[in-house]
Motif scaffolding. Sequence first.
Motif, mmCIF file in Angstrom:
data_model
loop_
_atom_site.group_PDB
_atom_site.id
_atom_site.type_symbol
_atom_site.label_atom_id
_atom_site.label_comp_id
_atom_site.label_asym_id
_atom_site.label_seq_id
_atom_site.Cartn_x
_atom_site.Cartn_y
_atom_site.Cartn_z
ATOM 1 N N LEU A 1 0.858 -1.188 0.000
ATOM 2 C CA LEU A 1 0.000 0.000 0.000
ATOM 3 C C LEU A 1 0.899 1.246 0.000
ATOM 4 O O LEU A 1 1.790 1.373 0.833
ATOM 5 N N SER A 2 0.655 2.123 -0.976
ATOM 6 C CA SER A 2 1.526 3.298 -1.088
ATOM 7 C C SER A 2 0.810 4.546 -0.582
ATOM 8 O O SER A 2 -0.380 4.749 -0.832
ATOM 9 N N ILE B 1 -1.958 9.190 -1.723
ATOM 10 C CA ILE B 1 -2.776 9.743 -0.628
ATOM 11 C C ILE B 1 -2.264 11.126 -0.222
ATOM 12 O O ILE B 1 -3.032 11.991 0.193
ATOM 13 N N LEU C 1 -11.345 8.307 2.768
ATOM 14 C CA LEU C 1 -10.362 7.209 2.781
ATOM 15 C C LEU C 1 -10.792 6.122 3.754
ATOM 16 O O LEU C 1 -10.695 4.931 3.457
ATOM 17 N N LEU C 2 -11.298 6.543 4.912
ATOM 18 C CA LEU C 2 -11.765 5.567 5.899
ATOM 19 C C LEU C 2 -12.994 4.826 5.348
ATOM 20 O O LEU C 2 -13.122 3.616 5.518
ATOM 21 N N LEU D 1 -13.571 4.193 2.265
ATOM 22 C CA LEU D 1 -13.121 3.260 1.226
ATOM 23 C C LEU D 1 -12.463 2.015 1.833
ATOM 24 O O LEU D 1 -12.252 1.036 1.126
ATOM 25 N N GLY D 2 -12.132 2.067 3.112
ATOM 26 C CA GLY D 2 -11.559 0.884 3.759
ATOM 27 C C GLY D 2 -10.107 1.033 4.174
ATOM 28 O O GLY D 2 -9.447 0.055 4.510
ATOM 29 N N TYR D 3 -9.586 2.286 4.151
ATOM 30 C CA TYR D 3 -8.217 2.487 4.626
ATOM 31 C C TYR D 3 -8.193 2.337 6.149
ATOM 32 O O TYR D 3 -9.107 2.812 6.828
ATOM 33 N N SER D 4 -7.158 1.662 6.644
ATOM 34 C CA SER D 4 -7.068 1.428 8.087
ATOM 35 C C SER D 4 -6.693 2.721 8.801
ATOM 36 O O SER D 4 -5.749 3.405 8.397
ATOM 37 N N PRO D 5 -7.423 3.079 9.863
ATOM 38 C CA PRO D 5 -7.084 4.310 10.599
ATOM 39 C C PRO D 5 -5.655 4.266 11.129
ATOM 40 O O PRO D 5 -4.971 5.292 11.170
ATOM 41 N N GLN D 6 -5.222 3.072 11.495
ATOM 42 C CA GLN D 6 -3.873 2.938 12.049
ATOM 43 C C GLN D 6 -2.819 3.236 10.976
ATOM 44 O O GLN D 6 -1.868 3.975 11.205
ATOM 45 N N TRP D 7 -3.024 2.650 9.800
ATOM 46 C CA TRP D 7 -2.083 2.856 8.685
ATOM 47 C C TRP D 7 -2.047 4.327 8.297
ATOM 48 O O TRP D 7 -0.987 4.925 8.085
ATOM 49 N N LEU E 1 -7.458 11.645 14.127
ATOM 50 C CA LEU E 1 -8.097 10.721 13.173
ATOM 51 C C LEU E 1 -9.221 9.952 13.836
ATOM 52 O O LEU E 1 -10.220 9.619 13.195
ATOM 53 N N HIS E 2 -9.044 9.689 15.115
ATOM 54 C CA HIS E 2 -10.075 8.953 15.838
ATOM 55 C C HIS E 2 -11.381 9.743 15.858
ATOM 56 O O HIS E 2 -12.466 9.173 15.904
ATOM 57 N N ARG F 1 -12.661 -0.261 14.851
ATOM 58 C CA ARG F 1 -12.376 0.600 13.686
ATOM 59 C C ARG F 1 -11.482 -0.121 12.674
ATOM 60 O O ARG F 1 -11.677 0.008 11.467
ATOM 61 N N GLU F 2 -10.537 -0.876 13.191
ATOM 62 C CA GLU F 2 -9.640 -1.620 12.290
ATOM 63 C C GLU F 2 -10.401 -2.754 11.596
ATOM 64 O O GLU F 2 -10.183 -3.028 10.418
ATOM 65 N N ALA G 1 -12.422 -1.385 8.857
ATOM 66 C CA ALA G 1 -11.577 -1.063 7.701
ATOM 67 C C ALA G 1 -11.307 -2.338 6.897
ATOM 68 O O ALA G 1 -11.388 -2.330 5.653
ATOM 69 N N ARG H 1 -14.460 -3.396 4.981
ATOM 70 C CA ARG H 1 -14.697 -2.545 3.814
ATOM 71 C C ARG H 1 -13.660 -2.814 2.714
ATOM 72 O O ARG H 1 -13.945 -2.638 1.539
ATOM 73 N N GLN I 1 -5.469 0.143 -5.133
ATOM 74 C CA GLN I 1 -4.227 -0.255 -4.450
ATOM 75 C C GLN I 1 -4.486 -0.817 -3.056
ATOM 76 O O GLN I 1 -3.658 -1.518 -2.491
ATOM 77 N N LEU I 2 -5.681 -0.498 -2.530
ATOM 78 C CA LEU I 2 -6.000 -0.961 -1.175
ATOM 79 C C LEU I 2 -6.111 -2.478 -1.117
ATOM 80 O O LEU I 2 -5.621 -3.118 -0.187
#
Lengths: 397, 213
Positions: A3-4, A8, A311-312, A314-320, A393-394, B76-77, B80, B83, B111-112
């Motif tokens: 993942l780049s 982003i 982004l969240l 779409l499924g982007y991890s909050p941690q990442w 972010l939380h 939350r993870e 993610a 999704r 890319q996800l």
Amino acid sequence: MALSFKPIKPLLHTGTNASSRWFSYIGLGIGVLLLLCSVQMFINIQQLLKEGSIRKDGFDFVSITKNITNETMGQPEKNLFHADEIDAVKKQPFIAGVSPLLANDFRVQLSAGNVLPFSTDMFLEALDNDFIDTLPPNFTWKEGDQHIPIILSSDFFEIYNIFAPGQGLPQLSKETAMGIPVQISCYGSNNTVTFSGRIVAFSDRVNSVLVPKNFLQWANKAFGNKERQDASRLFLKLKDVNDPQLVRYLDAQHYVINRDKTLLGRNKIVLQGIFSGLGIFGLLVVILALMLFSFYLQLVIARSRQNLELLLTLGYSPQWLGKNVSKQFVPVYIFIVLAALLCTQIMQWAFHHFVMFDRPELSSLVNWMVVLLAAALVLMAVVTNARLVKKLLHGLG
Amino acid sequence: MKLEIKNLLPTYFEEERKSTSEIWGKERSFSNGDLVNIVAPSGTGKTSLVHFLYKMRESYTGSISYDGKPLKQFSREAIAALRKDQVSIILQDMRLFEAQTILENLEIKRQLSPYHPQERIIEMARQLGVDHRLNALAQNCSYGEQQRAVIIRALLQPFDVLLMDEPFSHLDNANAKKATALILEEAARRKALVIFAELEKADHFPATHLYHL
């Protein structure tokens, strides 16, 4: 495919309020520089003053007395060190040893007998042998002995040689003086005894006329009016006479020490105070800069809120996301702290070379503790930043 | 993947809704391969339902669970991850990064969890007639073009469930048909459950279940 963050990155409005960002960077730089320079100077002072003091056997020896004031004048018991006070002095961590200087409690007269027409009232003192710098093996006495060995202060001997010609007395070399027998007359209330004495050594350390301790204890009993326990002087064995803690302690207890001996220590307190103040100021500037940066970061995240939320979604991890957003600022932090460290290094080199003329006690390189502090500051900035981003972010969807 | 809803009702709806609806207040269970058409006139909670199923909002009573795990318990993870790999969505309000091109928008999603190679994007765009707009900024595209981009975006990831909230609202009939065909093809490839919420029954969507909200 890893993942780049590259696609982003444009989604973050980092260009927002650039002036606030630059102010925080500059503030951070100045703060870190102040802090590092202060710590380096603090260490320089420590090293310079540690090396600056005269040491014997790795220790400094000084004597202290109580401060005689108008109130305590004429009350010897108030100007003597009592057993509990001596114990309190012994307990101080910066004092390696204490020996009370026992003084004669009777009248003593010194004369050179028939050799020299010289006679004077004297005082005698006794000290634990460990504290005497020049201790010959014959510096002993046992009850019944008529001979008393004496260790004389080099300073006193020098003074004798100064006033001797004026008094019609011969000036003497140390060797000759050690060969001259002297008579020591001890006057008790109803008896007088004359002993023969001989100088067996000269002391640079103790400004006194020293006799073996057991002799003085015996003589005080034999000739004195009362059995005297307390000492008017304490002889201290110190790890460092310039230790600011020592100076503070002695001042607090109203004990008197030769100010000249602790002058460096007193300067050290002032200089350390100045640089501690500067260091605290530097730390405050660092904290302020980090606060300013946190405002900037909050603004960036508020402006990028819609994009980050998407982004969240779409499924982007909050941690990442958090990790990568905070990572954007890590190189800046490292650069700022490294630049400040470099400036500190240049300053240290210039200070060593131009101000201290390459004195061997100092190094042209910054101390390892300063480098460690710089690393700790980078860590602090990175952790603070990462926690803040995570928190912000939380708050999003 | 099994999707279950039990006694679901938005907190802002009155209890009476349960008696007239085939979804609200009912117990429903869907699994892979189901093509569910939910027909609902405006204001009956279509978007609310899709948002609840995607955990974008939690203002409801009752429960939603994926494979037996209540959605409210997902961290939350975990959401993610859900999704990214299991549940995809086509939102009515589209939501594209406006300052990025359509292709950039699609790449950010692809890319996800890349289910398709990049060439497939161009292929799908050609199929839906937006290949010439791939390098245009999203904000400069028409609603119809944006909606087709959003459909492609939803199909770039692996999924067991595809949620669609009025996905063809800005498309003409011919384009809606082309989009439906593409969606069905991609859903079949994954043996996915499709939940399709629309104002009226869609003739070109071969629903296995039909519910009125």
